[in-house]
Scaffold this active site. Sequence first.
Site, mmCIF file in Angstrom:
data_model
loop_
_atom_site.group_PDB
_atom_site.id
_atom_site.type_symbol
_atom_site.label_atom_id
_atom_site.label_comp_id
_atom_site.label_asym_id
_atom_site.label_seq_id
_atom_site.Cartn_x
_atom_site.Cartn_y
_atom_site.Cartn_z
ATOM 1 N N HIS A 36 -131.803 21.867 -48.222
ATOM 2 C CA HIS A 36 -133.238 21.753 -48.508
ATOM 3 C C HIS A 36 -133.632 22.939 -49.391
ATOM 4 C CE1 HIS A 36 -133.909 18.462 -45.638
ATOM 5 N NE2 HIS A 36 -133.004 19.092 -44.892
ATOM 6 N N LEU A 37 -133.998 22.658 -50.628
ATOM 7 C CA LEU A 37 -134.345 23.719 -51.572
ATOM 8 C C LEU A 37 -135.856 23.843 -51.781
ATOM 9 C CD1 LEU A 37 -131.467 23.389 -54.188
ATOM 10 C CD2 LEU A 37 -131.654 24.921 -52.220
ATOM 11 N N ARG A 38 -136.629 22.933 -51.185
ATOM 12 C CA ARG A 38 -138.092 23.030 -51.057
ATOM 13 C C ARG A 38 -138.886 22.858 -52.355
ATOM 14 N NH1 ARG A 38 -137.611 21.649 -46.042
ATOM 15 N NH2 ARG A 38 -137.173 23.314 -44.534
ATOM 16 N N ASN A 68 -136.950 15.519 -49.504
ATOM 17 C CA ASN A 68 -138.246 15.701 -48.838
ATOM 18 C C ASN A 68 -139.011 16.899 -49.390
ATOM 19 O OD1 ASN A 68 -136.370 17.457 -47.677
ATOM 20 N ND2 ASN A 68 -137.300 17.366 -45.649
ATOM 21 N N ASP A 126 -133.760 12.149 -45.269
ATOM 22 C CA ASP A 126 -133.526 13.166 -44.246
ATOM 23 C C ASP A 126 -134.810 13.884 -43.847
ATOM 24 O OD1 ASP A 126 -131.627 14.778 -42.594
ATOM 25 O OD2 ASP A 126 -132.616 16.360 -43.723
ATOM 26 N N HIS A 153 -130.537 10.036 -41.375
ATOM 27 C CA HIS A 153 -130.991 10.984 -40.348
ATOM 28 C C HIS A 153 -131.116 10.179 -39.059
ATOM 29 C CE1 HIS A 153 -133.611 14.425 -38.923
ATOM 30 N NE2 HIS A 153 -133.926 13.475 -38.059
ATOM 31 N N ASN A 252 -133.475 20.395 -35.942
ATOM 32 C CA ASN A 252 -133.462 18.932 -35.844
ATOM 33 C C ASN A 252 -132.136 18.409 -36.408
ATOM 34 O OD1 ASN A 252 -133.782 16.166 -36.267
ATOM 35 N ND2 ASN A 252 -135.888 16.334 -36.966
ATOM 36 N N ASP A 279 -127.351 21.791 -43.777
ATOM 37 C CA ASP A 279 -128.741 21.458 -43.449
ATOM 38 C C ASP A 279 -129.612 22.708 -43.588
ATOM 39 O OD1 ASP A 279 -130.999 20.058 -42.780
ATOM 40 O OD2 ASP A 279 -130.538 19.911 -40.641
#
Length: 401
Positions: A36-38, A68, A126, A153, A252, A279
Amino acid sequence: MDLEVVEGLVTAIRPAANPTDDGAVLLPGLVDLHTHLREPGGEAQETLITGGAAAAAGGFTDVFAMANTEPVTDSVERVEWLRAHAPGDGAARIHPVAAITVGLDGDALTAMEALASAGVTLFSDDGRCVDRADLMREALHRAHRTGTVIAQHAQLADLAGNGQINAGRAARATGLPPWPASAEAAIIARDAVLAAETGGSLHVCHVSTAASVDVIRWAKSRGWPVTAEVTPHHLILTDASADSADPVNKVNPPLRGQDDVRSLRRALVDGTIDAIATDHAPHTRQSKQRPWIDAPFGMTGLETALGVVVRALLEEDALDWQLLARVMSTRPAQIGRLGPASGRLPQTGAVADFVLVEERSPVRVDPSRHLSRSKNSPFGGLELPCRVLRTVVGGRVAFEA
């Protein structure tokens, strides 16, 4: 051996002129299927540049950026934006993961054929499970037609509910809403059957329970197109870490019991679980300091992954650098469809892509020194048995200790 690199190309691999006992371990560049690199939308937590730097510091040459973000990576336009803003030469390569459903809403599939034509190889919602069986079945059909992969997921909402912590002792000790193992295993079983029916490739994200391992082993025994990943934190931490209700341990799926950890380790060694995936889920200090129920799920992992996995394998007396190369590079590269040159040790005449690891050099984790913009690592103070010395991406040094 001596490895010679000139102007980015491997020019020679030969017996060492002055062999010693303290040489580094040479591995193919590590590949993370789940990062996740946001960016865009969450730059206070991570950016493409800081996340790419953290990846290189962890030995990763390739990372798959989950969809996401805000806005969601659910169109060709969003994929092209991500590629245009990714760091250039000398940094870890970033591969966009496209959403399975538009806006991650679970109601309508994205234009998977167009996204596949734009180079997307992995689709995932995810952070959210694709609950609708009819949508998942059609997504797997399209994945089969396009040669792509659906990464699920696995979290059945009807069972997981508002779960916050592993069901059983941890939930009783903290009073937090329980999250049963069946919520994960049930959706994996459903999706494995759909993969068998459609021929579409199913990849199971962040497997966390012994029951899930049993389902995946069953599906593989039947020759179904199912692969799976496990995170470093699920290989070494248990739900006992969450008893204090410190949100740094909120993740999660949740941390599970010791029996689950043993099962995951065995499954990694015997090949039931194909790959390690971090993750990596960065969050600001302020958000992680909220009460558990209000704090976000997630831990950082790019810069500690290699050492944590090595430590877990050492605890099982199962450290094998060939195994580690397979689960952290070769198999992830294959699952992510990166091509035959990825996930392999350097060859003479090829562009240099590799990581050097100092094997017997214990290092104590200090999240404040991490290159990630966020510091929400659960491993602060933990001693890891090795460290990354150098990461070379596309013939350029992307990280050097």
